[in-house]
Write a protein that holds these residues in place. Structure first.
Motif, PDB file in Angstrom:
ATOM      1  N   LEU A  38       7.770   4.396  -0.280  1.00  0.00           N
ATOM      2  CA  LEU A  38       7.101   5.372  -1.136  1.00  0.00           C
ATOM      3  C   LEU A  38       7.347   5.045  -2.597  1.00  0.00           C
ATOM      4  N   THR A  39       6.450   5.513  -3.450  1.00  0.00           N
ATOM      5  CA  THR A  39       6.748   5.479  -4.880  1.00  0.00           C
ATOM      6  C   THR A  39       7.606   6.717  -5.169  1.00  0.00           C
ATOM      7  N   GLN A  42       5.324   9.736  -5.142  1.00  0.00           N
ATOM      8  CA  GLN A  42       4.947  10.137  -3.787  1.00  0.00           C
ATOM      9  C   GLN A  42       6.106  10.870  -3.110  1.00  0.00           C
ATOM     10  N   ILE A  74      -1.853  10.186  -6.480  1.00  0.00           N
ATOM     11  CA  ILE A  74      -0.756  10.389  -5.524  1.00  0.00           C
ATOM     12  C   ILE A  74      -1.292  11.036  -4.247  1.00  0.00           C
ATOM     13  N   ASN A  77      -3.496   8.635  -2.175  1.00  0.00           N
ATOM     14  CA  ASN A  77      -2.719   7.629  -1.441  1.00  0.00           C
ATOM     15  C   ASN A  77      -1.912   8.239  -0.295  1.00  0.00           C
ATOM     16  N   LEU A  78      -1.325   9.411  -0.511  1.00  0.00           N
ATOM     17  CA  LEU A  78      -0.576  10.069   0.566  1.00  0.00           C
ATOM     18  C   LEU A  78      -1.505  10.524   1.679  1.00  0.00           C
TER      19      LEU A  78
END
Length: 144
Positions: A38-39, A42, A74, A77-78
């Motif tokens: 994960l970032t 995120q 975010i 992407n999640l």
């Protein structure tokens, strides 16, 4: 939408992982999150949803201490990773609510414990009294 308080390594209620006051904190503690796939942003969103429950996007922006433009990416992407999902607010169809999925819960459980261990290790140089003082000072900055 339940709101459960979350205490971080300092015993504070604020999301410490978003207080990137010192890039060293980000580098040391962020490594654990990145290793989990994960970032940091995120992780922050998943952490907030996991501990506080479903939220409107505006509430999530404030809770995760990010911007609307960044939150859009975010969430996209999640959602693509099936870690979160969106649905319309029953009381106001114009509002979108975000919730963590079962896959997201598994991911946050996988990453959260090592993240907290890294935070606790990083802040172990402070005494309990110093942690209290630091928390007060950070909360003061948060209100500004």
């Amino acid at each position: 939408m339940s709101k459960k308080p979350l205490r971080n390594a300092l015993g504070s209620m604020m999301p410490l992982n978003n207080f990137c006051i010192d890039p060293v904190v980000y580098r040391k503690v962020g490594k654990v999150v990145i290793a989990g796939g994960l970032t940091v942003a995120q992780f922050s969103v998943l952490e907030v949803l996991y501990h506080q429950g479903d939220m409107r996007i505006g509430e999530l922006i404030e809770a995760a201490l990010t911007t609307g433009g960044n939150m859009t990416v975010i969430i996209k992407n999640l959602e693509a990773s099936r870690l979160i999902e969106k649905y319309s607010d029953e009381n106001d169809k114009r509002m979108t609510i975000v919730r963590i999925t079962e896959k997201g819960v598994l991911k946050i459980k996988e990453v959260f414990h090592p993240h907290m261990l890294a935070l606790n290790d990083y802040f172990s140089v402070f005494s309990a009294e110093e942690k209290k003082k630091l928390t007060l000072l950070l909360n003061k900055l948060k209100r500004e």
